[in-house]
Design an enzyme around this catalytic site. Structure first.
Site, PDB file in Angstrom:
ATOM      1  N   GLU A  15       0.825  -1.224   0.000  1.00 24.20           N
ATOM      2  CA  GLU A  15       0.000   0.000   0.000  1.00 24.20           C
ATOM      3  C   GLU A  15       0.848   1.258   0.000  1.00 24.20           C
ATOM      4  O   GLU A  15       1.845   1.334   0.721  1.00 24.20           O
ATOM      5  CB  GLU A  15      -0.901  -0.031   1.238  1.00 24.20           C
ATOM      6  CG  GLU A  15      -2.271   0.537   1.011  1.00 24.20           C
ATOM      7  CD  GLU A  15      -3.079  -0.252  -0.017  1.00 24.20           C
ATOM      8  OE1 GLU A  15      -3.064   0.125  -1.204  1.00 24.20           O
ATOM      9  OE2 GLU A  15      -3.710  -1.238   0.383  1.00 24.20           O
ATOM     10  N   HIS A  16       0.412   2.218  -0.793  1.00 25.52           N
ATOM     11  CA  HIS A  16       1.112   3.499  -0.961  1.00 25.52           C
ATOM     12  C   HIS A  16       2.531   3.286  -1.491  1.00 25.52           C
ATOM     13  O   HIS A  16       3.453   4.001  -1.117  1.00 25.52           O
ATOM     14  CB  HIS A  16       1.115   4.315   0.348  1.00 25.52           C
ATOM     15  CG  HIS A  16      -0.243   4.880   0.660  1.00 25.52           C
ATOM     16  ND1 HIS A  16      -0.697   6.057   0.130  1.00 25.52           N
ATOM     17  CD2 HIS A  16      -1.263   4.394   1.413  1.00 25.52           C
ATOM     18  CE1 HIS A  16      -1.937   6.297   0.558  1.00 25.52           C
ATOM     19  NE2 HIS A  16      -2.310   5.290   1.333  1.00 25.52           N
ATOM     20  N   GLY A 104     -16.781   5.474  -3.439  1.00 30.18           N
ATOM     21  CA  GLY A 104     -16.042   6.215  -2.424  1.00 30.18           C
ATOM     22  C   GLY A 104     -15.597   5.306  -1.292  1.00 30.18           C
ATOM     23  O   GLY A 104     -15.424   5.749  -0.156  1.00 30.18           O
ATOM     24  N   GLY A 106     -12.948   3.095  -1.569  1.00 27.55           N
ATOM     25  CA  GLY A 106     -11.570   2.617  -1.722  1.00 27.55           C
ATOM     26  C   GLY A 106     -11.466   1.378  -2.585  1.00 27.55           C
ATOM     27  O   GLY A 106     -10.440   0.708  -2.586  1.00 27.55           O
ATOM     28  N   SER A 110     -13.691   5.079  -9.132  1.00 25.16           N
ATOM     29  CA  SER A 110     -13.346   6.132 -10.096  1.00 25.16           C
ATOM     30  C   SER A 110     -12.431   5.589 -11.193  1.00 25.16           C
ATOM     31  O   SER A 110     -12.633   5.883 -12.376  1.00 25.16           O
ATOM     32  CB  SER A 110     -12.729   7.347  -9.405  1.00 25.16           C
ATOM     33  OG  SER A 110     -11.680   6.962  -8.584  1.00 25.16           O
ATOM     34  N   ASP A 154      -4.404   1.471  -9.459  1.00 27.55           N
ATOM     35  CA  ASP A 154      -5.847   1.233  -9.615  1.00 27.55           C
ATOM     36  C   ASP A 154      -6.223   1.038 -11.079  1.00 27.55           C
ATOM     37  O   ASP A 154      -6.915   0.084 -11.440  1.00 27.55           O
ATOM     38  CB  ASP A 154      -6.650   2.404  -9.037  1.00 27.55           C
ATOM     39  CG  ASP A 154      -6.371   2.598  -7.563  1.00 27.55           C
ATOM     40  OD1 ASP A 154      -5.762   1.711  -6.951  1.00 27.55           O
ATOM     41  OD2 ASP A 154      -6.764   3.654  -7.033  1.00 27.55           O
TER      42      ASP A 154
HETATM   43  C1  GLA Z   1      -5.267   4.950  -4.074  1.00 25.12           C
HETATM   44  C2  GLA Z   1      -4.489   5.396  -5.296  1.00 25.12           C
HETATM   45  C3  GLA Z   1      -3.455   4.332  -5.724  1.00 25.12           C
HETATM   46  C4  GLA Z   1      -2.600   3.886  -4.547  1.00 25.12           C
HETATM   47  C5  GLA Z   1      -3.453   3.562  -3.323  1.00 25.12           C
HETATM   48  C6  GLA Z   1      -2.617   3.298  -2.093  1.00 25.12           C
HETATM   49  O1  GLA Z   1      -6.056   3.842  -4.364  1.00 25.12           O
HETATM   50  O2  GLA Z   1      -5.357   5.668  -6.374  1.00 25.12           O
HETATM   51  O3  GLA Z   1      -2.672   4.834  -6.791  1.00 25.12           O
HETATM   52  O4  GLA Z   1      -1.620   4.838  -4.251  1.00 25.12           O
HETATM   53  O5  GLA Z   1      -4.364   4.610  -3.020  1.00 25.12           O
HETATM   54  O6  GLA Z   1      -1.855   2.150  -2.245  1.00 25.12           O
END
Ligand code: GLA
Length: 365
Positions: A15-16, A104, A106, A110, A154
């Site tokens: 993540e991130h 919305g 996660g 989108s 994503d």
């Molecule tokens: C969102 C962003 C992704 C990614 C995640 C965290 O979903 O769109 O690009 O950075 O957060 O992993």
């Protein structure tokens, strides 16, 4: 009428890391968004939704700019604007979007709408669409038109996901491998916190800026660094700012966890995979600080339930969803325990559903 479908995604671990040039392990899910495409004989493009009352009508050659008043249609409008800029033919049409993906939350609704719009429009004129190009194109629209500095994860998973497989994506090389994700008697469960994510864009961009700042500092000692995932844990002490140190510790440790996760999945060792999920959540809570009471309650309660191998937040955080791997016979008890604890801690009722790993964007017949 033609129909197209784009899935949502969960991120299993990593993540991130996408905007830090690291490894991520997302998977497309079977929940998603459908586009019903009808050509028109005038010069209009009409965007409607089966779930939102807001709709938008433009002429094919109208100027398009981001406008908050355009609500959800900013996503397809951004895609149309960019396709036009790059000289792709846009047909007059009506597109009606229908979604069974909680918005919305996660799960990348989108990105699903972006990829779906581009795929639908391009399918009218092009026989073969390059999906890696498509993912990059849609990510750029999210960055430049919508204004979220997201990475590629994503859009890439929505475009290239594969049934029963996780997608190991190297966000530095922009290269992927499929990793079979076989759950046998276990199930992938999504826990939706239902927490409104109003601050998410600014908080997300804040984390991205912190990582950029840390990289800038590391580059003063070694200008070869291209991204934070190339930095070693032993170099953390080059940072004097405690906050930046924590952010980077998450990034480096999470990247190592993804490598480990892939190894254990290849050995079919789901128990160790579950423990890595728990460690990932702890790092996102303590070092990256993107969880909050809602996601912590969901993930930490889930982790304690017998039959749950591991649980963590998924996606950007600050609300949204957590995921867990739960034995099929333990699911009912799991749902009861997590729902009760969640409502008593937060006053919000969560939603919990089993999900399957599905394919990326496609035409439906
Ligand atoms: C969102 C962003 C992704 C990614 C995640 C965290 O979903 O769109 O690009 O950075 O957060 O992993």
């Amino acid at each position: 009428m033609k129909k197209y479908f784009a899935s949502g995604r969960v991120n299993l671990i990593g993540e991130h890391l996408d905007y830090n040039g690291g490894l991520v392990l997302p998977a497309a899910i079977t929940l998603g968004v459908t586009a019903n495409f009808n050509p028109r004989s005038d010069n209009k493009i009409i965007l409607r939704s089966a779930t939102h009352s807001f709709s938008k009508e433009i002429s094919i050659d109208d100027e398009i700019e981001f406008n908050a008043k355009n609500d959800w249609t900013n996503y397809p409008l951004g895609i149309i604007a960019q396709l036009r800029k790059e000289n792709h033919a846009i047909p007059a049409c009506e597109i009606i979007f229908e979604s069974n993906l909680p918005e919305g939350s996660g799960l990348s609704s989108s990105a699903a709408v972006e990829v779906l719009t581009a795929y639908t429009l391009l399918s009218q004129t092009e026989s073969k669409i390059n999906l890696v190009w498509l993912a990059n194109f849609c990510k750029q629209v999210e960055n430049d038109f919508i204004g979220v500095k997201c990475g590629i994860m994503d859009q890439y998973s929505v475009a290239l996901g594969k049934k029963d497989n996780a997608l190991l994506l190297d966000c530095n090389k922009i290269h992927h491998d499929y990793i079979p994700f076989e759950l046998d008697d276990y199930r992938l469960v999504i826990m939706n916190s239902k927490k409104p994510r109003s601050l998410i864009h600014s908080k997300y961009n804040e984390r991205k800026n912190e990582c950029d700042e840390a990289l800038r500092i590391f580059r003063t000692t070694n200008s070869d660094y291209q991204n934070l995932c190339e930095v070693d844990m032993s170099q953390l002490n080059l940072l004097s700012d405690e906050i930046l140190k924590k952010r980077v510790r998450h990034v480096i440790s999470e990247n190592l966890r993804v490598k480990e996760a892939v190894k254990v999945l290849e050995m079919n060792d789901l128990s160790t995979f579950g423990r890595l999920m728990n460690a990932s959540h702890a790092s996102l809570k303590n070092d990256y600080e993107v969880t909050g009471i809602e996601l912590d309650t969901l993930a930490e309660t889930a982790q304690e339930v017998k039959g749950c191998l591991g649980a963590r937040m998924t996606g950007a955080g600050f609300g949204g969803c957590a995921i867990a791997i739960v034995h099929q016979l333990a699911i009912e008890g799991f749902k009861n325990r997590v729902s009760e604890k969640y409502v008593s801690e937060t006053g919000i009722s969560c939603e919990i559903y089993e999900t399957q790993i599905g394919n990326g964007v496609t035409e439906l017949f």
